[in-house]
Each structure stands twice: as structure tokens, then as C-alpha cells.
Design an enzyme around this catalytic site. Structure first.
Site, PDB file in Angstrom:
ATOM      1  CD  GLU A  43      -2.996  -0.696  -0.174  1.00 13.07           C
ATOM      2  OE1 GLU A  43      -3.102   0.470  -0.578  1.00 13.07           O
ATOM      3  OE2 GLU A  43      -3.564  -1.653  -0.725  1.00 13.07           O
ATOM      4  CE1 TYR A 126      -7.395   3.924  -0.891  1.00 12.08           C
ATOM      5  CE2 TYR A 126      -5.059   3.425  -0.576  1.00 12.08           C
ATOM      6  CZ  TYR A 126      -6.282   3.167  -1.188  1.00 12.08           C
ATOM      7  OH  TYR A 126      -6.384   2.137  -2.076  1.00 12.08           O
ATOM      8  CG  ASP A 144      -8.291   4.553  -4.585  1.00 14.02           C
ATOM      9  OD1 ASP A 144      -9.517   4.377  -4.781  1.00 14.02           O
ATOM     10  OD2 ASP A 144      -7.423   3.808  -5.067  1.00 14.02           O
TER      11      ASP A 144
END
Ligand code: SF4
Length: 359
Positions: A43, A126, A144
Site C-alpha cells: 500500500e 487511506y 482513493d
């Protein structure tokens, strides 16, 4: 308007995901629990970087540092070297600093609480939500650009972005299921990347086609509204290519800020106006007959583009000592934690040959 009840939506997209999911190196086979460390690394790498680029870097990275402990024990320069070429190096710095914190505060296990995750350098809302959903099976919703596009269309939200962002987040969160939330968020990511794409979404292949308000209204190409971007700002800099006996001078950037910790050519600051020669020379690493190399190098950084002119000189006398300096053979540059911009500048200087006369 479509009449499918919202509680059918997660099941539909999960069925679709089971058949069409992208095969990505950081994804586990169905039913195999994810390693939180690997999810976190992927990520962080995926922040504003294309999946295809991350594919090349992820495997070697986790092979070399397969755990929080291994990463925390690595010298940061080595981590930066592996990151070199992927850009946005502050992420590598943060990842490394965060690994040390995870070791110190959480015994090497990534925390499974939002607050503790967000306290780690480089982890924003996020990334925290993505790790919670994918690695820990929590019903968190990482929103996102893909999510925004899919949900703006699904609910036919006509307010332009970014104003509509709050409403999109609220609506998206109402759908995230308690069952298989990690697969669900990855399914939405895949839907946005492969079917509900920015231009000409392929609604015929979409598992949500019978529930999608934008499709029912013929608005799928028009939404989300207001995403047109203005031109990116451009900044200017002058880099200094110093040669000595076949070696070139590189300088390590400070540990914080733009391109933190990377090796770079000595340079002026970046500013809005182009630099005149006399303005730039006080920033040269030493006094010499600096000559301008033809052309400029353009490079895209996170929030702006930079156009860099190069001045070159041979070092022949004594050179002021600077602890951040390193003389290297150009062919060894590939092994160093060089910024992509520095690589481009070296290639540019090599291709343009001899510098032209001073202006
Ligand atoms: S039906 Fe079309 S617009 Fe609606 S979510 Fe699916 S791909 Fe996107």
C-alpha cells in the site's frame, strides 16, 4: 431508476472478484490470510504509483526484507537504493522509520487499530483503512480516486469533485460489508482499474450495472464531474555536473523534505522563474569555468514539474569539503540511491557531449 437493493451489491462484486480479480504479487490466494507487513509495504508503494511499476519493485523488496524486523535492521541508504527509480522517496524513508517504530512500540507486529496505524510515518487515512480491511478483515473503506469514480457513478452524484468527496466517502462506507471486507475493497479497486475506468467505462461487463444510477441515466461518461485538472506548476533549477578524473560529484540530500536522503547532483533551489547564470553560480560546489550543457531536463515530481539546466566543469584545484559529497564513476550510479532526476541529468549530460560556451 435501478431497483436492486443496496445489500445485494457486495455479494455481486465479490462474485465478480472471485472470477476476474487481478493477479498481483501482494495478493494472497483466496482463503489465505494476508501478511499485514506485506499489505502495508504494497500500500505504501502503491501511493500515487502505477500498479505496473510497483509490480517490479515489490517482489525484490519483500524478498530482501521479509519482515518488520528485517526492514528495521536495514541501513536506510540500502532501502533507498532499492526504492530508487520508483520515485517519491519520502515514502521509503517513512516506511523504514515506521518499521523501527513498529518494532519499538508493538514488538514488530503491525497494529490493527486505526489510531496506532495513523501514528506511523507515511500512514494516512487511506493506507490505514486499506491495511485494516485487507490485512485485518475490518470493515474499513479506503477511498482513493478509483473509489471516488465508481461511487460517484453508482449513486449518480453530480456535485463536482473535490466538493463531493465527503458525500462519496459517506455513501461508500455504507456498503462495505462485514464479511470479506478486504476482498470487497480490492474488488472495488479492481473494478475502478479495469471496468469502471475514467473514460468509456465498460458497463456491460460490470457486476453493478443493474444497480448503477449513472448508467440508468446515461451519465456514466459525464461523472464524476469537475475532475478536469489545470496545468501543473513548473519550477526551474540549475544542476552542477562536476567531473574529476572520470568521476562525478554527487551530494546526499538532507534526511527530510523533497527527495530526502537521495544522492543528487549539487543544484540550486527550485523556483518559479528560470535561473540566470550569474544567479545560479553562487550555488556551484566550487569555483570553476562552469559551462552550460545544451538543452534542459524535464521531470515530474509529486505536485509540480521541474525543468533543470545543467552546468558542467572539471575540478582541478582544491575543493571545499562537504560531508554530504561523494565522487563516483558514472557507470556505478546504478548501484547508488540516486534520484530518478539525477539519473536523467547524468544521461542528458552524457548524451549532449561537450558543453557549449558560457553565456
Ligand atoms: S455500470 Fe458502468 S458506470 Fe456504473 S459502476 Fe459499473 S462500470 Fe461504472
Amino acid at each position: 431508476l435501478p431497483a436492486l437493493p443496496p445489500d445485494r451489491l457486495p455479494g455481486l462484486i465479490l462474485d465478480w472478484y472471485d472470477r476476474h480479480r487481478r493477479d498481483l504479487p501482494w495478493r494472497m490466494a483466496p482463503g489465505v490470510p494476508s501478511d499485514p507487513y506485506r499489505v502495508w509495504v504494497s500500500e505504501i508503494m502503491l501511493q500515487q504509483v502505477r500498479v505496473e511499476t510497483v509490480r517490479r519493485y515489490y517482489g525484490p523488496f519483500v524478498e530482501r526484507w521479509p519482515s518488520v524486523e528485517a526492514l528495521a535492521a536495514a541501513p536506510v541508504e540500502e532501502v533507498l537504493r532499492h526504492w530508487s527509480g520508483m520515485g517519491r522517496y519520502a515514502r521509503a524513508f517513512n516506511l523504514h522509520a515506521a518499521a523501527r517504530l513498529v518494532l519499538e512500540r508493538h514488538g514488530g507486529r503491525l497494529p490493527d487499530e486505526e489510531e496506532a496505524l495513523r501514528a506511523l510515518p507515511g500512514v494516512g487515512p487511506y493506507t490505514a483503512a486499506a491495511v485494516l480491511a485487507i490485512a485485518f478483515g475490518r470493515a474499513a473503506t479506503p477511498v482513493d480516486g478509483n473509489f471516488e469514480r465508481v461511487f460517484a457513478r453508482l449513486f449518480a452524484l453530480r456535485d463536482p469533485l473535490p466538493a463531493a468527496r465527503g458525500e462519496i466517502r459517506r455513501l461508500a462506507a455504507t456498503l462495505t460489508p462485514g464479511e470479506r471486507p478486504g476482498d470487497y475493497v480490492q474488488a472495488v479497486m479492481d473494478l475502478g482499474a479495469t471496468v469502471c475506468v475514467p473514460r468509456r467505462p465498460r458497463c456491460g461487463d460490470c457486476p453493478w450495472r443493474d444497480a448503477c444510477d449513472a448508467r440508468a441515466l446515461g451519465l456514466q461518461d459525464a461523472l464524476p464531474a469537475g475532475t478536469a485538472k489545470g496545468p501543473r506548476p513548473r519550477r526551474h533549477a540549475v544542476a552542477f555536473l562536476a567531473r574529476r578524473g572520470g568521476r562525478v560529484l554527487l551530494r546526499r540530500r538532507p534526511p527530510r523534505g523533497l527527495l530526502a536522503g537521495m544522492l543528487d547532483l549539487p543544484a540550486t533551489a527550485m523556483r518559479d522563474r528560470a535561473w540566470r547564470r550569474a544567479e545560479a553560480l553562487p550555488d556551484a560546489p566550487f569555483d570553476a569555468a562552469w559551462r552550460r550543457v545544451r538543452g534542459t531536463v524535464r521531470h515530474a515530481l509529486s505536485n509540480f514539474d521541474v525543468e533543470v539546466a545543467v552546468m558542467a566543469a572539471e575540478a582541478d584545484g582544491g575543493i571545499p569539503e562537504n560531508g554530504a559529497d561523494l565522487w563516483i564513476e558514472p557507470q556505478d550510479a546504478g548501484r547508488e540511491a540516486l534520484s530518478t532526476l539525477a539519473r536523467k541529468l547524468l544521461a542528458h549530460a552524457a548524451a549532449k557531449g561537450r558543453p557549449k560556451a558560457a553565456r
